[in-house]
Design an enzyme around this catalytic site. Structure first.
Site, mmCIF file in Angstrom:
data_model
loop_
_atom_site.group_PDB
_atom_site.id
_atom_site.type_symbol
_atom_site.label_atom_id
_atom_site.label_comp_id
_atom_site.label_asym_id
_atom_site.label_seq_id
_atom_site.Cartn_x
_atom_site.Cartn_y
_atom_site.Cartn_z
ATOM 1 N N ASP A 26 0.828 -1.211 0.000
ATOM 2 C CA ASP A 26 0.000 0.000 0.000
ATOM 3 C C ASP A 26 0.865 1.265 0.000
ATOM 4 O O ASP A 26 1.976 1.261 0.529
ATOM 5 C CB ASP A 26 -0.913 -0.023 1.243
ATOM 6 C CG ASP A 26 -2.086 0.945 1.108
ATOM 7 O OD1 ASP A 26 -2.367 1.401 -0.009
ATOM 8 O OD2 ASP A 26 -2.715 1.241 2.141
ATOM 9 N N HIS A 43 2.240 3.553 -9.067
ATOM 10 C CA HIS A 43 2.072 2.118 -9.330
ATOM 11 C C HIS A 43 3.267 1.577 -10.118
ATOM 12 O O HIS A 43 3.708 0.455 -9.903
ATOM 13 C CB HIS A 43 0.772 1.861 -10.098
ATOM 14 C CG HIS A 43 -0.458 2.273 -9.329
ATOM 15 N ND1 HIS A 43 -0.646 1.931 -8.010
ATOM 16 C CD2 HIS A 43 -1.548 2.998 -9.685
ATOM 17 C CE1 HIS A 43 -1.804 2.439 -7.583
ATOM 18 N NE2 HIS A 43 -2.366 3.092 -8.587
ATOM 19 N N LEU A 137 10.459 -20.769 -4.578
ATOM 20 C CA LEU A 137 9.509 -19.866 -3.925
ATOM 21 C C LEU A 137 8.153 -19.974 -4.613
ATOM 22 O O LEU A 137 8.073 -19.946 -5.840
ATOM 23 C CB LEU A 137 10.025 -18.419 -4.035
ATOM 24 C CG LEU A 137 9.113 -17.318 -3.495
ATOM 25 C CD1 LEU A 137 9.074 -17.339 -1.968
ATOM 26 C CD2 LEU A 137 9.573 -15.934 -3.980
HETATM 27 C C1 IPE Z 1 -5.465 -2.609 -0.097
HETATM 28 O O1 IPE Z 1 -5.132 -1.284 -0.291
HETATM 29 C C2 IPE Z 1 -5.423 -3.331 -1.408
HETATM 30 C C3 IPE Z 1 -4.111 -3.493 -1.991
HETATM 31 C C4 IPE Z 1 -2.962 -3.152 -1.454
HETATM 32 C C5 IPE Z 1 -4.087 -4.097 -3.281
HETATM 33 P P1 IPE Z 1 -6.250 -0.156 -0.466
HETATM 34 O O2 IPE Z 1 -5.518 1.116 -0.616
HETATM 35 O O3 IPE Z 1 -7.189 -0.531 -1.531
HETATM 36 O O4 IPE Z 1 -7.006 -0.243 0.933
HETATM 37 P P2 IPE Z 1 -7.788 0.854 1.758
HETATM 38 O O5 IPE Z 1 -8.795 1.463 0.829
HETATM 39 O O6 IPE Z 1 -6.790 1.865 2.216
HETATM 40 O O7 IPE Z 1 -8.364 0.100 2.904
HETATM 41 C C1 IPE Z 2 -1.539 0.333 -3.362
HETATM 42 O O1 IPE Z 2 -1.380 1.713 -3.404
HETATM 43 C C2 IPE Z 2 -1.842 -0.254 -4.715
HETATM 44 C C3 IPE Z 2 -3.258 -0.614 -4.910
HETATM 45 C C4 IPE Z 2 -4.179 -0.629 -3.995
HETATM 46 C C5 IPE Z 2 -3.664 -1.008 -6.240
HETATM 47 P P1 IPE Z 2 -2.595 2.726 -3.384
HETATM 48 O O2 IPE Z 2 -2.963 3.023 -4.797
HETATM 49 O O3 IPE Z 2 -3.692 2.233 -2.524
HETATM 50 O O4 IPE Z 2 -1.900 4.003 -2.726
HETATM 51 P P2 IPE Z 2 -2.488 4.970 -1.624
HETATM 52 O O5 IPE Z 2 -2.978 4.125 -0.498
HETATM 53 O O6 IPE Z 2 -3.590 5.732 -2.280
HETATM 54 O O7 IPE Z 2 -1.347 5.828 -1.230
HETATM 55 MG MG MG Z 3 -4.092 2.414 -0.550
#
Ligand code: IPE
Ligand code: IPE
Ligand code: MG
Length: 248
Positions: A26, A43, A137
């Protein structure tokens, strides 16, 4: 790896190596925002961190690495961001499949893949086929994944077996249930890591994390390196895992 890591040397000396590490990757969006970039740039940088995590897991001797890459809820993001993520997924597979196979990594993608585009699904099938049989792995990548949907699917599959007369309800226990999850056959995660400081599970592996040790790091996913993985494993090795019992 040419530079030796003292953390790696230290964690390998311990007898309690986590067999299975799961990571909620995240913070990509915030990483981009901090740099005045669009979210997809975060990303893209996050894909490089996936390489780091895989290399780190291989060096540390982790047997199963499960990565949360895209949730079912993430389908509700703006279409442009979804498109960028799916394009990155296909690119990652095209660029990494050969190296993963060479390193003995066996890739499986977990989630509702019917929601993916035909080309993304084909890429997934390609990398799974190319890496079958890898023994160093097991790399599980959760895409279009929801733990509740996974649990509901398991319940449905058990109900279908009962309806076909293959199973009596009395025989449904923890093991029978776990055998219907995407993760059937793998041990539960010993260690669950979440980056970007968020203290929540966000519908990830709800069944499987019953007794996982949780490590939350403020590091945003694109900045995550193998050293961060080693630090999390070292911290894990200090934990007293009781599983409801008293300490030995
Ligand atoms: C969780 O992250 C999903 C992934 C890392 C793929 P999100 O960014 O979607 O989760 P919330 O919305 O902060 O809970
Ligand atoms: C995690 O990063 C990747 C996915 C959930 C696809 P985020 O896109 O959720 O990044 P933040 O949480 O908005 O910083
Ligand atoms: Mg996120």
């Amino acid at each position: 790896m040419t530079i030796s890591s003292s953390r790696l040397d230290e964690l390998r000396r311990s007898t309690s190596l986590p067999k299975h590490v799961a990571i909620i990757m995240d913070g990509n969006g915030r990483w981009a925002l901090e740099r005045g970039l669009e979210r997809p740039a975060g990303h893209k940088a996050g894909a490089d961190a996936v390489r780091e995590a895989v290399e780190g897991a291989l060096h540390a001797g982790v047997r199963v690495l499960t990565l949360f890459a895209f949730s079912q809820e993430n389908w509700q993001r703006p279409q442009a961001e979804i498109d960028a993520l799916m394009a990155l997924l296909e690119n990652y597979i095209a660029e990494e499949a050969e190296a993963l196979q060479r390193e003995g990594v066996s890739v499986r993608v977990l989630g509702d893949l019917t929601l993916l585009s035909a080309s993304a699904r084909a890429a997934v099938e390609r990398v799974e086929a190319a890496t079958t049989g890898g023994t160093s792995l097991d790399l599980n990548v959760c895409i279009s994944y929801s733990a509740r949907a996974e649990i509901v699917r398991a319940a449905r599959r058990l109900a279908e077996r009962v309806a076909r007369g293959e199973l009596v309800p009395d025989r449904i226990d923890d093991a029978a249930f776990a055998a219907e999850l995407y993760t059937a056959g793998w041990p539960d995660p010993d260690l669950l890591i979440r980056t970007s400081g968020e203290m929540r599970i966000s519908n990830f592996l709800l069944w499987q994390v019953a007794y996982s040790e949780i490590h939350v790091t403020p590091v945003l996913w694109p900045d995550f390196t193998r050293e961060d993985l080693y630090a999390a494993i070292l911290e894990f090795q200090q934990r007293d895992r009781r599983f409801g019992r008293v300490s030995a």
